[in-house]
Design a protein around this motif. Structure first.
Motif, PDB file in Angstrom:
ATOM      1  N   GLY A 241     -24.573  14.225  14.004  1.00  0.00           N
ATOM      2  CA  GLY A 241     -25.811  14.598  12.610  1.00  0.00           C
ATOM      3  C   GLY A 241     -26.101  13.978  13.722  1.00  0.00           C
ATOM      4  N   THR A 242     -26.568  13.369  14.873  1.00  0.00           N
ATOM      5  CA  THR A 242     -27.701  13.104  15.584  1.00  0.00           C
ATOM      6  C   THR A 242     -28.853  13.990  15.863  1.00  0.00           C
ATOM      7  OG1 THR A 242     -26.236  12.527  17.361  1.00  0.00           O
ATOM      8  CG2 THR A 242     -26.774  10.716  16.342  1.00  0.00           C
ATOM      9  N   GLY A 243     -28.642  15.293  15.502  1.00  0.00           N
ATOM     10  CA  GLY A 243     -29.796  16.480  16.328  1.00  0.00           C
ATOM     11  C   GLY A 243     -29.490  17.363  17.612  1.00  0.00           C
ATOM     12  N   LYS A 244     -28.171  17.348  17.718  1.00  0.00           N
ATOM     13  CA  LYS A 244     -27.715  18.310  19.497  1.00  0.00           C
ATOM     14  C   LYS A 244     -28.256  19.023  19.220  1.00  0.00           C
ATOM     15  CE  LYS A 244     -23.404  16.822  18.794  1.00  0.00           C
ATOM     16  NZ  LYS A 244     -23.626  15.398  17.965  1.00  0.00           N
ATOM     17  N   THR A 245     -28.020  20.261  17.856  1.00  0.00           N
ATOM     18  CA  THR A 245     -28.312  21.707  18.174  1.00  0.00           C
ATOM     19  C   THR A 245     -30.203  21.280  17.226  1.00  0.00           C
ATOM     20  OG1 THR A 245     -26.466  22.138  16.828  1.00  0.00           O
ATOM     21  CG2 THR A 245     -28.021  23.687  16.600  1.00  0.00           C
ATOM     22  N   LEU A 246     -30.824  20.547  16.694  1.00  0.00           N
ATOM     23  CA  LEU A 246     -32.351  21.390  16.795  1.00  0.00           C
ATOM     24  C   LEU A 246     -32.756  20.847  18.321  1.00  0.00           C
ATOM     25  CD1 LEU A 246     -34.493  20.929  14.454  1.00  0.00           C
ATOM     26  CD2 LEU A 246     -33.778  18.155  14.966  1.00  0.00           C
ATOM     27  N   LEU A 247     -32.051  19.557  18.811  1.00  0.00           N
ATOM     28  CA  LEU A 247     -32.924  19.399  20.270  1.00  0.00           C
ATOM     29  C   LEU A 247     -32.798  20.935  20.963  1.00  0.00           C
ATOM     30  CD1 LEU A 247     -31.488  15.870  21.036  1.00  0.00           C
ATOM     31  CD2 LEU A 247     -33.879  17.267  21.185  1.00  0.00           C
ATOM     32  N   ALA A 248     -31.499  21.526  20.835  1.00  0.00           N
ATOM     33  CA  ALA A 248     -31.036  22.797  21.733  1.00  0.00           C
ATOM     34  C   ALA A 248     -32.371  23.766  21.620  1.00  0.00           C
ATOM     35  CB  ALA A 248     -29.966  23.412  21.822  1.00  0.00           C
ATOM     36  N   ARG A 249     -32.115  23.831  19.927  1.00  0.00           N
ATOM     37  CA  ARG A 249     -33.527  25.072  19.727  1.00  0.00           C
ATOM     38  C   ARG A 249     -35.157  24.193  20.033  1.00  0.00           C
ATOM     39  NH1 ARG A 249     -33.912  25.422  13.841  1.00  0.00           N
ATOM     40  NH2 ARG A 249     -33.686  27.387  14.508  1.00  0.00           N
ATOM     41  N   ALA A 250     -35.246  23.680  19.854  1.00  0.00           N
ATOM     42  CA  ALA A 250     -36.921  22.499  19.977  1.00  0.00           C
ATOM     43  C   ALA A 250     -36.707  23.201  21.632  1.00  0.00           C
ATOM     44  CB  ALA A 250     -36.779  21.366  20.215  1.00  0.00           C
ATOM     45  N   VAL A 251     -35.814  23.595  22.194  1.00  0.00           N
ATOM     46  CA  VAL A 251     -36.310  23.527  23.950  1.00  0.00           C
ATOM     47  C   VAL A 251     -36.381  24.183  24.022  1.00  0.00           C
ATOM     48  CG1 VAL A 251     -35.243  23.242  26.556  1.00  0.00           C
ATOM     49  CG2 VAL A 251     -34.856  21.615  24.761  1.00  0.00           C
ATOM     50  N   ALA A 252     -35.717  25.554  23.414  1.00  0.00           N
ATOM     51  CA  ALA A 252     -36.327  27.258  23.173  1.00  0.00           C
ATOM     52  C   ALA A 252     -37.542  27.002  22.928  1.00  0.00           C
ATOM     53  CB  ALA A 252     -35.345  28.297  22.779  1.00  0.00           C
ATOM     54  N   GLY A 253     -37.613  26.791  21.532  1.00  0.00           N
ATOM     55  CA  GLY A 253     -39.073  27.145  21.078  1.00  0.00           C
ATOM     56  C   GLY A 253     -40.251  26.926  21.924  1.00  0.00           C
ATOM     57  N   GLU A 254     -40.336  25.035  22.606  1.00  0.00           N
ATOM     58  CA  GLU A 254     -41.141  24.490  23.403  1.00  0.00           C
ATOM     59  C   GLU A 254     -41.414  25.663  24.789  1.00  0.00           C
ATOM     60  OE1 GLU A 254     -43.418  22.088  23.471  1.00  0.00           O
ATOM     61  OE2 GLU A 254     -43.046  20.964  21.456  1.00  0.00           O
ATOM     62  N   ALA A 255     -40.469  26.326  25.284  1.00  0.00           N
ATOM     63  CA  ALA A 255     -40.010  26.597  26.252  1.00  0.00           C
ATOM     64  C   ALA A 255     -40.988  28.494  26.301  1.00  0.00           C
ATOM     65  CB  ALA A 255     -38.996  26.825  27.585  1.00  0.00           C
ATOM     66  N   GLY A 256     -40.608  28.807  24.462  1.00  0.00           N
ATOM     67  CA  GLY A 256     -40.929  30.808  24.374  1.00  0.00           C
ATOM     68  C   GLY A 256     -40.327  31.140  25.337  1.00  0.00           C
ATOM     69  N   VAL A 257     -38.650  30.993  25.423  1.00  0.00           N
ATOM     70  CA  VAL A 257     -38.216  32.039  25.644  1.00  0.00           C
ATOM     71  C   VAL A 257     -36.606  31.920  25.265  1.00  0.00           C
ATOM     72  CG1 VAL A 257     -38.197  30.890  28.627  1.00  0.00           C
ATOM     73  CG2 VAL A 257     -36.435  29.861  26.724  1.00  0.00           C
TER      74      VAL A 257
END
Length: 640
Positions: A241-257
């Motif tokens: 529940g600390t947001g590990k999956t959310l972080l991975a999706r945020a990295v992809a969203g920020e990079a646009g890849v």
């Protein structure tokens, strides 16, 4: 609100994302060769089944009768036609007759056996009655194909079942499960937007750690010019529940890849080699679309340390892990493919997975602090109309230890309560009630006898009063004797600030407070009840940790004798004598704390009675009312 995570796909749809187009339809024209073969086989099976049914039921079924009944019908002129083979006689009647055995219906076709000792002149009687003696059987025998089908039916049934299972598990030779096309990156659905770092709060240090990954994926030429290579893998570890999956999706969203996502459990199937095949396809597609991110959730499912299989380790899980290790060795940091994995149990992972060159970085995602909880609540209440008295700072202060998922659930529960109460805004009361519901459970409609309610009031007053008196104890936030969840009453205590390390005094205070309910029953009634079960579980955990994990026992020494909560069976092993010493020291600590709890409650009996009386009158006391009823100032901490 945080962008919702796409629902986890089932194994047979692992490689098809929500936004991926459907496979192209077959071109018009000639039917494929395989379709004609299946059509011919289907027609043959239908013919054989029809032949079988006609052979078994098409003639209506002949009735077996006695020879006496046959001669009776013959003498009565009812027999119209017969066929004899040895002593077996088949025949037809002119008119249907009731079945001789008393069964329902009638019969026109019959079968009988002529006794060998019969001396009647059967041929003469048949000629006299004008019966047609035929050379063809009246009842047709089954064909050779039908007899063959009946004899092979069990084997054919097994073959059909096997084919169905094989079709369900997979097709295409030694390849994996049936799937439509290669792996596809996850894309936002209609009306959705990419998840970015703006949707992540409370873990700024982790975001800073991952910013380099984003910058490399955006501007790889800058790093290549300096001869720098991006880490091939980043492992996110931390509590659920600390947001590990959310972080991975945020990295992809920020990079646009492109973002490839899969759960590690989806690689494991019944057929050995399927998981390895999927891993190869996943990495091959990511290389084609590089720069890209591959995210593997719950990697401990396949990444556990090898060597525990007595059969030699050639199972599906280890083959899949070996393939992941090979693929991560097979590409360099300059290719622009970054593997991000998440796990709650990094201590059980195989060392080969964590070495430099594979998962170069391990990022710990911890529960947020007070400021982080405030930021997370702000994100999850962006679309929630808040009342003027809704203070998110206060909510963040009384929710230490909660993760991002817990806070999202808290905000949603508060909104649901506001709708239930017919309100247009979410206020402080809704957040308070939602926190009680999440932490303590829903209110139970349980009617208790007055004496049991008073005993419960003393039990909870014992917890609360010791929490008010003992130095360093967490402040008491609420006391109630309203049944919630499995408890008949609850005392809620939370610290004013986040704690990251604990002194022996604080831990002893926790034990004394937890034993306060049992001690109050002992002081007031002279007996104890079963209501302290959950208290004793908490006390046992803390006492054993003090003696066996945190070096707070002189007899055991400064060593770790029992595994931590997250280690389980993978923790350290100790000698039996050491474990006996841990148990003995835990008993000593609990006994000393219980004596201290009884002593303090005996000395403060007047305050204990006053607090219990207030609970009997109001059922629930908040922080201010509880201290006032006990006759203590809010900041008072006294051992006597």
């Amino acid at each position: 609100m945080t962008s919702p995570v796409p629902p986890r796909q089932s194994p047979d749809k692992l490689w098809r994302s929500e936004g991926a187009p459907p496979p192209p339809p077959a071109p018009p024209g000639r039917r494929p060769r395989g379709s004609w073969i299946r059509l011919v086989l289907f027609a043959v099976v239908i013919y054989l089944l029809a032949d079988l049914l006609l052979s078994l039921f098409g003639n209506g079924g002949s009735t077996s009768i006695t020879y006496t009944e046959f001669t009776k019908q013959l003498n009565a002129g009812q027999v119209s036609e017969i066929f004899a083979k040895g002593d077996t006689i088949q025949g037809k009647l002119k008119n249907a007759q009731p079945k001789p055995d008393g069964g329902k219906g009638s019969y026109t076709e019959f079968t009988t056996q002529r006794p060998v000792f019969a001396e009647d002149n059967l041929w003469a009687v048949l000629e006299a009655k004008g019966v047609v003696v035929d050379a063809e059987p009246v009842v047709k025998e089954r064909s050779f194909l039908v007899n063959l089908l009946i004899s092979l039916a069990p084997m054919l049934l097994l073959v059909v079942v096997w084919l169905l299972v094989a079709r369900r598990l997979g097709s295409g030779g030694m390849g994996g499960l049936a799937r439509k096309g290669p792996p596809k990156p996850v894309t936002p659905g209609p009306g959705e937007r990419r998840t970015t770092f703006a949707d992540v709060a409370g873990i700024d240090e982790v975001k800073a750690e991952l910013t380099e990954v984003v910058d490399f994926l955006r501007n790889p030429e800058v790093y290549r010019a300096m001869g720098a290579k991006m880490p091939r893998g980043v492992l996110l570890t931390g509590p659920p529940g600390t947001g590990k999956t959310l972080l991975a999706r945020a990295v992809a969203g920020e990079a646009g890849v492109p973002f490839f996502s899969a759960s590690a459990s989806e690689f494991i199937e019944m057929i050995v080699g399927v998981g390895a095949s999927r891993v190869r396809e996943l990495f091959a597609e990511a290389r084609k679309l590089a720069p890209a991110i591959i995210f593997i959730d719950e990697i401990d499912t396949i990444g556990r340390a090898r060597g525990g299989n007595a059969m030699g380790g050639h199972d599906e899980r280890e083959q899949t892990l070996n393939q992941i290790l090979t693929e991560m060795d097979g590409f360099s940091g300059s290719e622009g493919v970054v593997v991000i994995a998440a796990t709650n149990r990094a201590e059980v992972l195989d060392p080969a997975l964590l070495r430099p060159g594979r998962f170069d970085r391990t990022v710990v995602v911890s529960p947020p602090d007070r400021e982080g909880r405030r930021a997370i609540l702000a994100i999850h209440t962006r679309d929630v109309p808040l009342a003027p008295d809704a203070d998110l700072d206060q909510v963040a202060r009384i929710t230490p230890g909660m993760t991002g998922a817990d806070l999202a659930n808290l905000a949603n529960e508060a909104a649901l309560l506001a709708v239930k109460h017919g309100l247009t805004q979410v206020g402080a009361r809704e957040f308070s009630d939602a926190l009680e519901k999440v932490q303590l459970g829903a209110v139970r409609a349980l009617v208790m006898p007055a004496e049991e309610r008073r005993r419960t009031a003393y039990h909870e007053s014992g917890h609360a009063l010791l929490g008010m008196l003992h130095p360093g104890a967490d402040p008491v936030r609420k006391i109630t004797i309203v049944p919630r969840g499995r408890a008949l009453g609850v005392t809620l205590s939370t610290p004013d600030a986040d704690r990251y390390s604990y002194t022996e005094e604080y831990l002893r205070g926790r034990i004394i407070g937890a034993l306060g309910g049992m001690a109050a029953e002992q002081v007031v009634y002279g007996v104890i009840t079963t209501g302290a079960e959950s208290d004793l579980e908490q006390v046992t955990t803390i006492a054993r940790g003090m003696a066996g994990r945190w070096g707070m026992s002189e007899k055991v020494g400064r060593l770790t004798a029992i595994p931590g909560d997250s280690q389980g069976a993978y923790g350290l092993s100790s000698a039996p004598a050491t474990l006996d010493a841990v148990d003995g020291e835990a008993r000593r600590i609990v006994a000393e704390c219980y004596q201290e709890a009884c002593r303090q409650l005996t000395d403060q009996r007047t305050r204990l009675d006053a607090l219990a009386d207030a609970l009997m009158e109001h059922e629930t006391l908040d922080e201010e009312a509880a201290y006032r009823a006990a006759g203590l100032p809010r900041t008072a901490k006294s051992g006597g």
